[in-house]
Design a protein around this motif. Structure first.
Motif, PDB file in Angstrom:
ATOM      1  N   ALA A 261       0.719  -1.117  -0.009  1.00  0.00           N
ATOM      2  CA  ALA A 261      -0.126  -0.219   0.046  1.00  0.00           C
ATOM      3  C   ALA A 261       0.873   1.203   0.030  1.00  0.00           C
ATOM      4  CB  ALA A 261      -0.894  -0.159   1.350  1.00  0.00           C
ATOM      5  N   PRO A 262       0.472   2.281  -0.408  1.00  0.00           N
ATOM      6  CA  PRO A 262       1.278   3.627  -0.185  1.00  0.00           C
ATOM      7  C   PRO A 262       1.202   4.084   1.286  1.00  0.00           C
ATOM      8  CG  PRO A 262      -1.132   4.224  -0.893  1.00  0.00           C
ATOM      9  CD  PRO A 262      -0.984   2.638  -0.962  1.00  0.00           C
ATOM     10  N   ARG A 263       2.548   4.393   1.641  1.00  0.00           N
ATOM     11  CA  ARG A 263       2.773   4.887   3.077  1.00  0.00           C
ATOM     12  C   ARG A 263       1.887   5.988   3.460  1.00  0.00           C
ATOM     13  NH1 ARG A 263       7.365   4.203   6.077  1.00  0.00           N
ATOM     14  NH2 ARG A 263       7.337   2.097   4.712  1.00  0.00           N
ATOM     15  N   GLY A 264       1.227   6.013   4.437  1.00  0.00           N
ATOM     16  CA  GLY A 264       0.245   7.011   4.952  1.00  0.00           C
ATOM     17  C   GLY A 264      -1.287   6.520   5.025  1.00  0.00           C
ATOM     18  N   VAL A 265      -1.510   5.231   4.515  1.00  0.00           N
ATOM     19  CA  VAL A 265      -2.969   4.771   4.565  1.00  0.00           C
ATOM     20  C   VAL A 265      -3.107   4.339   6.263  1.00  0.00           C
ATOM     21  CG1 VAL A 265      -4.347   2.642   4.365  1.00  0.00           C
ATOM     22  CG2 VAL A 265      -2.902   3.661   2.490  1.00  0.00           C
ATOM     23  N   PRO A 266      -4.206   4.693   6.815  1.00  0.00           N
ATOM     24  CA  PRO A 266      -4.175   4.668   8.340  1.00  0.00           C
ATOM     25  C   PRO A 266      -3.915   3.134   8.694  1.00  0.00           C
ATOM     26  CG  PRO A 266      -5.955   5.991   7.620  1.00  0.00           C
ATOM     27  CD  PRO A 266      -5.235   5.624   6.376  1.00  0.00           C
ATOM     28  N   ALA A 267      -3.549   3.005   9.932  1.00  0.00           N
ATOM     29  CA  ALA A 267      -3.147   1.560  10.454  1.00  0.00           C
ATOM     30  C   ALA A 267      -4.205   0.577  10.306  1.00  0.00           C
ATOM     31  CB  ALA A 267      -2.342   1.814  11.681  1.00  0.00           C
ATOM     32  N   ASP A 268      -5.398   1.126  10.848  1.00  0.00           N
ATOM     33  CA  ASP A 268      -6.483   0.276  11.091  1.00  0.00           C
ATOM     34  C   ASP A 268      -7.015  -0.095   9.816  1.00  0.00           C
ATOM     35  OD1 ASP A 268      -7.464   2.758  10.416  1.00  0.00           O
ATOM     36  OD2 ASP A 268      -9.224   2.624  11.681  1.00  0.00           O
ATOM     37  N   ARG A 269      -7.122   0.606   8.691  1.00  0.00           N
ATOM     38  CA  ARG A 269      -7.319   0.311   7.582  1.00  0.00           C
ATOM     39  C   ARG A 269      -6.334  -0.773   6.764  1.00  0.00           C
ATOM     40  NH1 ARG A 269     -10.212   5.062   4.324  1.00  0.00           N
ATOM     41  NH2 ARG A 269     -11.892   5.800   6.179  1.00  0.00           N
ATOM     42  N   ILE A 270      -5.287  -0.703   6.976  1.00  0.00           N
ATOM     43  CA  ILE A 270      -4.011  -1.693   6.662  1.00  0.00           C
ATOM     44  C   ILE A 270      -4.475  -2.842   7.411  1.00  0.00           C
ATOM     45  CG2 ILE A 270      -1.692  -2.331   6.927  1.00  0.00           C
ATOM     46  CD1 ILE A 270      -2.059  -0.334   4.710  1.00  0.00           C
ATOM     47  N   ALA A 271      -4.800  -3.195   8.673  1.00  0.00           N
ATOM     48  CA  ALA A 271      -5.043  -4.109   9.311  1.00  0.00           C
ATOM     49  C   ALA A 271      -6.358  -4.899   8.826  1.00  0.00           C
ATOM     50  CB  ALA A 271      -5.193  -3.866  10.759  1.00  0.00           C
ATOM     51  N   ALA A 272      -7.282  -4.029   8.516  1.00  0.00           N
ATOM     52  CA  ALA A 272      -8.648  -4.533   7.947  1.00  0.00           C
ATOM     53  C   ALA A 272      -8.320  -5.386   6.571  1.00  0.00           C
ATOM     54  CB  ALA A 272      -9.786  -3.594   7.913  1.00  0.00           C
ATOM     55  N   LEU A 273      -7.548  -4.751   5.926  1.00  0.00           N
ATOM     56  CA  LEU A 273      -7.117  -5.538   4.621  1.00  0.00           C
ATOM     57  C   LEU A 273      -6.166  -6.469   4.763  1.00  0.00           C
ATOM     58  CD1 LEU A 273      -6.175  -1.988   2.799  1.00  0.00           C
ATOM     59  CD2 LEU A 273      -8.005  -3.467   2.103  1.00  0.00           C
ATOM     60  N   GLN A 274      -5.311  -6.515   5.738  1.00  0.00           N
ATOM     61  CA  GLN A 274      -4.518  -7.711   6.027  1.00  0.00           C
ATOM     62  C   GLN A 274      -5.384  -8.817   6.364  1.00  0.00           C
ATOM     63  OE1 GLN A 274      -1.671  -5.590   8.691  1.00  0.00           O
ATOM     64  NE2 GLN A 274       0.085  -6.000   6.945  1.00  0.00           N
ATOM     65  N   ALA A 275      -6.153  -8.633   7.271  1.00  0.00           N
ATOM     66  CA  ALA A 275      -7.237  -9.641   7.833  1.00  0.00           C
ATOM     67  C   ALA A 275      -7.902 -10.332   6.589  1.00  0.00           C
ATOM     68  CB  ALA A 275      -8.165  -9.255   8.919  1.00  0.00           C
ATOM     69  N   ALA A 276      -8.698  -9.420   5.839  1.00  0.00           N
ATOM     70  CA  ALA A 276      -9.341 -10.260   4.665  1.00  0.00           C
ATOM     71  C   ALA A 276      -8.465 -10.770   3.870  1.00  0.00           C
ATOM     72  CB  ALA A 276     -10.264  -9.022   3.955  1.00  0.00           C
ATOM     73  N   PHE A 277      -7.274 -10.478   3.357  1.00  0.00           N
ATOM     74  CA  PHE A 277      -6.572 -11.105   2.472  1.00  0.00           C
ATOM     75  C   PHE A 277      -5.817 -12.514   2.919  1.00  0.00           C
ATOM     76  CE2 PHE A 277      -6.894  -7.313  -0.337  1.00  0.00           C
ATOM     77  CZ  PHE A 277      -7.225  -7.521  -1.345  1.00  0.00           C
ATOM     78  N   ARG A 278      -5.530 -12.153   4.199  1.00  0.00           N
ATOM     79  CA  ARG A 278      -4.826 -13.265   4.944  1.00  0.00           C
ATOM     80  C   ARG A 278      -5.870 -14.495   4.857  1.00  0.00           C
ATOM     81  NH1 ARG A 278      -5.051 -11.708   9.928  1.00  0.00           N
ATOM     82  NH2 ARG A 278      -3.291 -10.148   9.451  1.00  0.00           N
ATOM     83  N   GLN A 279      -7.009 -14.332   5.110  1.00  0.00           N
ATOM     84  CA  GLN A 279      -8.362 -15.176   5.169  1.00  0.00           C
ATOM     85  C   GLN A 279      -8.467 -15.865   3.832  1.00  0.00           C
ATOM     86  OE1 GLN A 279     -12.136 -13.963   5.888  1.00  0.00           O
ATOM     87  NE2 GLN A 279     -12.824 -15.925   6.390  1.00  0.00           N
TER      88      GLN A 279
END
Length: 330
Positions: A261-279
């Motif tokens: 992702a581009p640097r600067g995306v809020p951390a909670d949004r990165i975490a939400a994306l990671q959780a979905a793609f990890r699944q």
């Protein structure tokens, strides 16, 4: 050794990341994403990178409760697509699925507007070695035979194809050759598929490129792959030697695939994306797809991925300098 580092990082990071991702996702699920997520793939449709991205997008969409749309933006060895991601709003709705070249090798030889600090590492899904193959009638039966033959010929009298000057395959091969004390003539093409066509047509002596691209040709008996750029051997290529067998495991260079992702995306949004793609990445359909393409699945996330990126960038930069490739002045 990037592959070894990935395997260790996967073991250390996987469990912790799983817990953090699952904790973070519910807090943001109602507010993010609030529209389709765009995944920029910086290469033309149809190759392994594109196929992996499209299955991940399909599998992650239900968890995100939004469509995940793959957009191909090829050009300039992947750098055009990455810059397009960086130019988009940094709200988590535009990310990129990549292979490592536009991040860790191409910037050493092409002028880019971005640096490593512009990216937020999300996850790596797996790795694969590059390989070097001969035609079926070639006298070499193994890596040792091939190296002996190369050493018996004048320097650069034997040619090998690669996916472009300064690309990961080119730097991986030259890194290996320098340690082995051999010199071959590097012939650049626009991707491994073009390299394979030139090899099959007899225009170059050795195929050099992704194991995924040459796998069907090798299984059909029309190529014999003898060298790998990974430290260890690969089950799909029993005749090929990894670098550990040649005494230079420290020179391992692999191709890997992942999301940034581009640097600067809020951390909670990165975490939400990671959780979905990890699944999504844990589903058997996706794992089977990777393995069918000769890729070893291995999930590496967040800071551990960042460590892989920076270490590989530095190692390949030293190779680029050693063989006289200069990055154009900005």
């Amino acid at each position: 050794m990037i592959g070894t580092m990935l395997r260790r990082a996967a073991l250390l990071a996987g469990a912790a990341a799983l817990g953090l991702g699952l904790m973070a996702a519910p807090a943001t699920a109602q507010t993010f994403p609030d529209r389709p997520v765009r995944v920029i793939v910086p290469i033309a449709a149809g190759g392994g990178t594109d196929v992996f991205a499209r299955m991940l997008a399909e599998l992650a969409s239900p968890a995100l409760r939004q469509p995940v749309i793959v957009e191909n933006r090829p050009g300039a060895s992947g750098t055009i697509g990455l810059q397009a991601m960086l130019d988009a709003p940094r709200d988590g709705h535009t990310i990129s699925f990549i292979w490592n070249a536009p991040l860790t090798s191409v910037p050493h030889t092409l002028g880019t507007r971005y640096t490593m600090d512009d990216f937020e590492p999300m996850f790596i899904v797996g790795t694969a070695p590059f390989t070097m193959c001969v035609r079926p009638n070639h006298p070499a039966q193994n890596a040792q035979d091939l190296l002996a033959l190369i050493r018996s010929r004048p320097p650069e009298s034997i040619s090998y194809g690669n996916e472009g000057v300064g690309g990961t395959m080119h730097l991986a091969a030259e890194r290996m050759f320098r340690s082995l004390g051999v010199q071959l003539q590097a012939i650049p093409f626009q991707g491994a598929a073009q390299t394979l066509n030139a090899f099959s047509g007899g225009h170059i002596d050795l195929y050099g490129g992704s194991v995924a691209v040459v796998m069907a040709t090798a299984r059909a008996g029309n190529a014999r792959c003898l060298l790998l750029t990974s430290a260890d051997n690969h089950p799909a290529f029993p005749q090929a030697s990894g670098l550990r067998a040649l005494g230079i495991p420290q020179d391992e260079t692999t191709i890997w695939w992942g999301m940034i992702a581009p640097r600067g995306v809020p951390a909670d949004r990165i975490a939400a994306l990671q959780a979905a793609f990890r699944q999504a990445g844990a589903q058997e359909r996706f794992r089977q797809l990777l393995e069918q393409q000769g890729v070893t699945p291995g999930w590496v996330e967040g800071a551990a991925m960042g460590n892989v990126m920076r270490r590989e960038y530095e190692e390949l930069g030293r190779v680029a300098t050693a063989i006289g490739l200069q990055r154009p002045a900005r």
